[in-house]
Design an enzyme around this catalytic site. Sequence first.
Site, short mmCIF file in Angstrom:
data_model
loop_
_atom_site.label_atom_id
_atom_site.label_comp_id
_atom_site.label_asym_id
_atom_site.label_seq_id
_atom_site.Cartn_x
_atom_site.Cartn_y
_atom_site.Cartn_z
N ALA A 46 1.17 -1.39 -0.21
CA ALA A 46 0.29 -0.29 0.13
C ALA A 46 1.04 1.74 -0.19
O ALA A 46 2.12 1.55 0.52
CB ALA A 46 -0.44 0.05 1.23
N GLY A 87 0.92 -5.36 1.96
CA GLY A 87 -0.26 -5.68 0.73
C GLY A 87 0.21 -6.46 -1.26
O GLY A 87 -0.64 -7.14 -1.03
N GLU A 90 0.37 -10.05 0.54
CA GLU A 90 -1.02 -10.29 0.82
C GLU A 90 -1.88 -9.97 -0.79
O GLU A 90 -2.68 -11.99 -0.66
CB GLU A 90 -2.06 -9.05 1.70
CG GLU A 90 -0.88 -8.97 2.50
CD GLU A 90 -1.76 -7.82 3.97
OE1 GLU A 90 -1.42 -6.46 3.03
OE2 GLU A 90 -2.06 -7.90 5.12
N GLU A 110 4.93 -4.43 7.17
CA GLU A 110 4.60 -3.29 7.93
C GLU A 110 4.45 -3.30 9.55
O GLU A 110 4.27 -2.10 10.30
CB GLU A 110 2.48 -4.16 7.76
CG GLU A 110 2.03 -4.10 6.80
CD GLU A 110 2.38 -5.38 5.83
OE1 GLU A 110 2.95 -5.64 6.63
OE2 GLU A 110 1.32 -5.56 4.38
#
Length: 712
Positions: A46, A87, A90, A110
């Site tokens: 992200a 992300g 993910e 993160e």
Amino acid sequence: MVIESLFYFSLAVLQALEDGLKKADADPSVKAVMICGENGKFSAGADIRGFSAPQSHPGIGLAPIVSLIESSEKPVVAAIEGVALGGGLEVALGCHYRVAHVKARMGLPEVTIGLLPGAEGTQRLPRLIGVPAALDMITTGKHIPATEALKLGLVDEIAEENTIEAAIRLANKVIGQPLAPRRLSLKPVPTLPNMEAFLREALVKVKKQARGCLAPELCVQAVRAASERPFAEGLRRERELFRLLLSSGQARALQYAFFAERAVRRWATPAGASWSSANAQPVRSAAVIGLGTMGRGIVTSLVKANIPVVALEQDLENLKKGRKAVMLLLEREAMKMEGGAQRLDFHNPARLQFTVDFDLLRDVDLVIEAVFENMALKKEIFHKLSKICKPGALLCTNTSALNINEIASATSRPQQVIGTHFFSPAHVMRLLEIIYGSHTSPSAIATAMQLAKALNKIGVVVGNCFGFVGNRMMFPYVQQAVFLLEEGSRPEAVDEVLEDFGFKIGPFRMSDLAGLDVGWRSRQGQGLTGPSLPAGTPARQRHGQRYSPLPDLLCEHGRFGQKTGHGWYLYEKAGGRTATPDPWLHNFLARYRDTHGIKARAIDQEEILERCLFALINEGFAILAEGIASGPEHLDVIYINGYGWPRHRGGPMFYASTVGLPRVLAKLEQYSEVHPDVPGLRPNAFLRKLVAVGSPPLQEWMSYVSWQSPKL
Ligand SMILES: CCCCCCCCCCCCC[C@H](O)CC(=O)SCCNC(=O)CCNC(=O)[C@H](O)C(C)(C)COP(=O)(O)OP(=O)(O)OC[C@H]1O[C@@H](n2cnc3c(N)ncnc32)[C@H](O)[C@@H]1OP(=O)(O)O
């Protein structure tokens, strides 16, 4: 069908992914889907900047996309090149299959920006690779190479060459095979015989390591939820914990640190030189002069960066000692790197050569002088280098405080002289303070920055003044710590407050580790103590300002710290590392106060913290006002990477902005009133100015600096 995604997720990328997946699902001619990145990079996750406006963050749409991918009725294969981080990984975990290029790296970093994987990663990863491996990745944020990912079962295949082709081949192969076993949300988390004990110990371990940093602890809680709850409930817990972190303040500080470390690459000087116009010279070979602690680490660092090194000592005895120590360091580094892609080539004399012959420095591109802090010796060496080295060679001095201009004056080419302040151990610490003198050329600065990058260090360019940035800010901090002892505190009380704040090590433990004799020698050199101190100088005053002779007195008692078995603390033996409070020192402090008529008082934790930190921050404002550093980010990056400042507090100047400049000013005024003979507590004019203009955000501070007489 191929869906391309961009480097980090924006709303547009998420929309494109959703549209592409829906189109593929609806089109009967599409039998399988492959997701890859543009320009050989899968995704860095992200957009971190977006977390400062969470309501509109594109990340909110990421988890539904991951679910959408997983629920596709056609096999979806991730083709991972470059990086799949946060992300990005993910998304890959939502895919049914993963193919990675052999050079790709994967991770869930993160935690390093104060968050946890918030797009279902904490729930899917343990289901794929088990709790211990998942916990390790999620709580450390480390990037793992593709080969390790394959061993862990994180990827299904490794591609040596064309990842896209390999992914398409795999997709074609699996068409028609059942997808349910490939949907991670449907898999149970592999059990451990001792799961509860394992998770409990993991929590204790991260709490100990994280020292007040929240994210690692909450990462453990999220993984615990994966092991204890059904997938949907685990997701709810993940979201709840993510929100908690997002609003904690620590996430903001850690994300600031992430961008600050990148911002310092764009260096500039008040004279107008900058990263955008200066050209770095190639460094194909280097030399290091002096194989003491610093020199050994620097040689190791250069060898690790694959730069051929000539290591020089003044005589054969020191050379032999130095060579043995360097070889030991390199053996250890080689062991750490075993199994990795890179190998250390240090037995080859073409890569690492030990000598006492200055003439061998004739052809190197760069020399790093790392002898001890003695101006006369350094000048003698630079004079020699100026005669011997080839015309373009960059001449660096590893110093923590000495005047770069004076060292450069010993050469006929001051434009090529620059300070490179390494931090001990030099092959481990990531900071490199790069100090330009009045004549240092922009190209020399660019070359030193390039060197930092090659050594995997963070280079921070600063101007020339006593102590540069890091040590200059450290002086008032340590000074306050010592004054607090005079007034009634104890080393262990001061250290505890600063360690609870998050410093890796308090000022007194640090002083014992570094050796009290280092500062003592420097103060003797400055005429503050020792034989050159004029007779009749008051014991606790120098140049009309308050001075504490306590550290000098300890040295006079042979208490140099760990190396002598006692300093501010007592150690089990000379060279011991376990510090215990020392009754001798407590008595000594009591006698000292009696001698000087000081009435001991109880000093609370708030005063300890504020006097130490605000004095350090106050010096930071002076540094900014003088143009010694081009922005507060520089100071913060130096403190986080070189001085053990807790990263989750964003650095001293960021911390000041979170405390609020008016409060910092008011407190300094209050302490300064009580201690008028301590200039370090007198609020700096630049701080006053910033408060007067309404305490603008840190990013705007430098627009209020007026450099009338830059000291550069
Ligand atoms: C109140 C309501 C709240 C509701 C919220 C609830 C729902 C929230 C759902 C959240 C979903 C979360 C999804 C996910 O879990 C979160 C994330 O993905 S966070 C991001 C994780 N990724 C990273 O941390 C990677 C960071 N990047 C790196 O480590 C490195 O940049 C790299 C990718 C390894 C590349 O390294 P280098 O080659 O050395 O290059 P640089 O580091 O110099 O980077 C180049 C350039 O890119 C910028 N950049 C890199 N990554 C990002 C990023 N992720 N976001 C923004 N910018 C990035 C970097 O700053 C450099 O910029 P420049 O300095 O050149 O301007």
